[in-house]
Design a protein around this motif. Structure first.
Motif, short mmCIF file in Angstrom:
data_model
loop_
_atom_site.label_atom_id
_atom_site.label_comp_id
_atom_site.label_asym_id
_atom_site.label_seq_id
_atom_site.Cartn_x
_atom_site.Cartn_y
_atom_site.Cartn_z
N LEU A 138 15.89 20.46 4.49
CA LEU A 138 15.37 19.13 4.71
C LEU A 138 14.73 18.64 3.43
O LEU A 138 14.02 19.37 2.75
CB LEU A 138 14.34 19.14 5.83
N SER A 139 14.96 17.40 3.11
CA SER A 139 14.32 16.84 1.93
C SER A 139 13.00 16.19 2.34
O SER A 139 12.93 15.50 3.35
CB SER A 139 15.23 15.81 1.25
N THR A 140 11.96 16.43 1.56
CA THR A 140 10.66 15.81 1.85
C THR A 140 10.33 14.82 0.75
O THR A 140 10.54 15.08 -0.43
CB THR A 140 9.55 16.88 1.92
N LYS A 141 9.79 13.72 1.16
CA LYS A 141 9.41 12.67 0.22
C LYS A 141 8.01 12.19 0.62
O LYS A 141 7.80 11.78 1.74
CB LYS A 141 10.40 11.52 0.29
N VAL A 142 7.06 12.32 -0.31
CA VAL A 142 5.69 11.90 -0.04
C VAL A 142 5.43 10.61 -0.80
O VAL A 142 5.58 10.55 -2.02
CB VAL A 142 4.69 13.00 -0.46
N ASP A 143 5.02 9.59 -0.06
CA ASP A 143 4.73 8.30 -0.67
C ASP A 143 3.23 8.26 -1.00
O ASP A 143 2.39 8.26 -0.11
CB ASP A 143 5.09 7.18 0.31
N LEU A 144 2.87 8.22 -2.29
CA LEU A 144 1.48 8.26 -2.73
C LEU A 144 0.88 6.87 -2.97
O LEU A 144 -0.24 6.76 -3.45
CB LEU A 144 1.35 9.10 -3.98
N THR A 145 1.59 5.83 -2.67
CA THR A 145 1.09 4.48 -2.91
C THR A 145 -0.23 4.20 -2.18
O THR A 145 -1.16 3.67 -2.79
CB THR A 145 2.16 3.44 -2.50
N PRO A 146 -0.37 4.57 -0.91
CA PRO A 146 -1.68 4.33 -0.26
C PRO A 146 -2.82 5.11 -0.91
O PRO A 146 -3.95 4.63 -0.95
CB PRO A 146 -1.46 4.77 1.18
N MET A 147 -2.54 6.32 -1.41
CA MET A 147 -3.58 7.10 -2.05
C MET A 147 -4.04 6.44 -3.35
O MET A 147 -5.23 6.44 -3.68
CB MET A 147 -3.10 8.52 -2.34
N VAL A 148 -3.12 5.86 -4.10
CA VAL A 148 -3.47 5.16 -5.33
C VAL A 148 -4.30 3.93 -5.00
O VAL A 148 -5.31 3.65 -5.65
CB VAL A 148 -2.19 4.79 -6.13
N ASP A 149 -3.91 3.21 -3.95
CA ASP A 149 -4.69 2.05 -3.52
C ASP A 149 -6.11 2.44 -3.13
O ASP A 149 -7.08 1.79 -3.51
CB ASP A 149 -4.01 1.35 -2.34
N LEU A 150 -6.23 3.53 -2.39
CA LEU A 150 -7.54 3.99 -1.97
C LEU A 150 -8.38 4.41 -3.18
O LEU A 150 -9.58 4.11 -3.25
CB LEU A 150 -7.40 5.18 -1.00
N GLY A 151 -7.76 5.06 -4.14
CA GLY A 151 -8.47 5.45 -5.36
C GLY A 151 -9.02 4.26 -6.10
O GLY A 151 -10.18 4.26 -6.54
N PHE A 152 -8.21 3.22 -6.25
CA PHE A 152 -8.68 2.02 -6.94
C PHE A 152 -9.78 1.31 -6.15
O PHE A 152 -10.72 0.78 -6.73
CB PHE A 152 -7.53 1.06 -7.24
N LEU A 153 -9.68 1.31 -4.83
CA LEU A 153 -10.74 0.71 -4.03
C LEU A 153 -12.06 1.47 -4.21
O LEU A 153 -13.12 0.86 -4.33
CB LEU A 153 -10.34 0.71 -2.55
#
Length: 186
Positions: free
Chosen positions: A22-37
């Motif tokens: 199975l291929s896994t793909k983790v989307d880190l966009t929300p984590m980057v948004d949270l970091g900037f907030l």
């Protein structure tokens, strides 16, 4: 959010099954948004809390013509000592020793330095209206005192609305008398 892609195989052979990778793909966009907030929040809150300082007015040494004399009736001298003790006297030292208008106190709320200042202000009020403003609080730190004691004495001046106060050097005579009174107070 994290996704797991699975593919379904249609039809299968009889026999053993193969495990599918199975291929896994983790989307880190929300984590980057949270970091900037979070970064934005902490930067904003640190700029909002600025330090506050008490105004300290010092006499102008460039003009020697200014008269700095103080009446004995309006003078209160405070000498911070070790262990948060304070030696105080009214007027001049020799007169205060003879009339026993001196003593050792602390920074206690009930009967400490604040009470001494308020009693002096009340005595000046009895002398005449507006005399309270003429009270001169002289703070003379001893070598045994600490910085906190000087700041506490300045705080008492601010709390009791003393308009005229000064930080001065202690004389050898005052140092000896304060040390002797401190020893007898224990």
């Amino acid at each position: 959010m994290a996704e797991i892609n699975t593919s379904h195989v249609a039809g299968g052979k009889a026999g053993g099954r193969r495990s599918k990778k199975l291929s896994t793909k983790v989307d880190l966009t929300p984590m980057v948004d949270l970091g900037f907030l979070l970064i934005t929040f902490f930067i904003f809150t640190t700029t909002m809390s600025e330090s506050k300082a008490m105004k300290l007015f010092m006499p102008d040494d460039s003009n020697p013509k200014i008269d700095m004399t103080v009446a004995q009736s309006t003078a209160l001298t405070v000498i911070p000592l070790a262990d948060n003790k304070i030696f105080y006297y009214h007027g001049e030292l020799n007169d205060a020793l003879q009339s026993k208008s001196c003593g050792i106190t602390t920074f206690s709320e009930r009967d400490g330095l604040g009470k001494i200042v308020r009693n002096k202000q009340a005595a000046l009020d009895k002398m005449g209206p507006g005399k309270r403003k003429e009270l001169m609080l002289m703070i003379k730190p001893s070598p045994e005192s600490n910085y906190e004691s000087v700041v506490n004495a300045l705080d008492e001046a601010l709390i009791n609305d003393v308009k005229r106060y000064a930080i001065l050097d202690i004389t050898p005579e005052e140092k000896n008398v304060a040390a002797a009174k401190s020893v007898t107070a224990q």
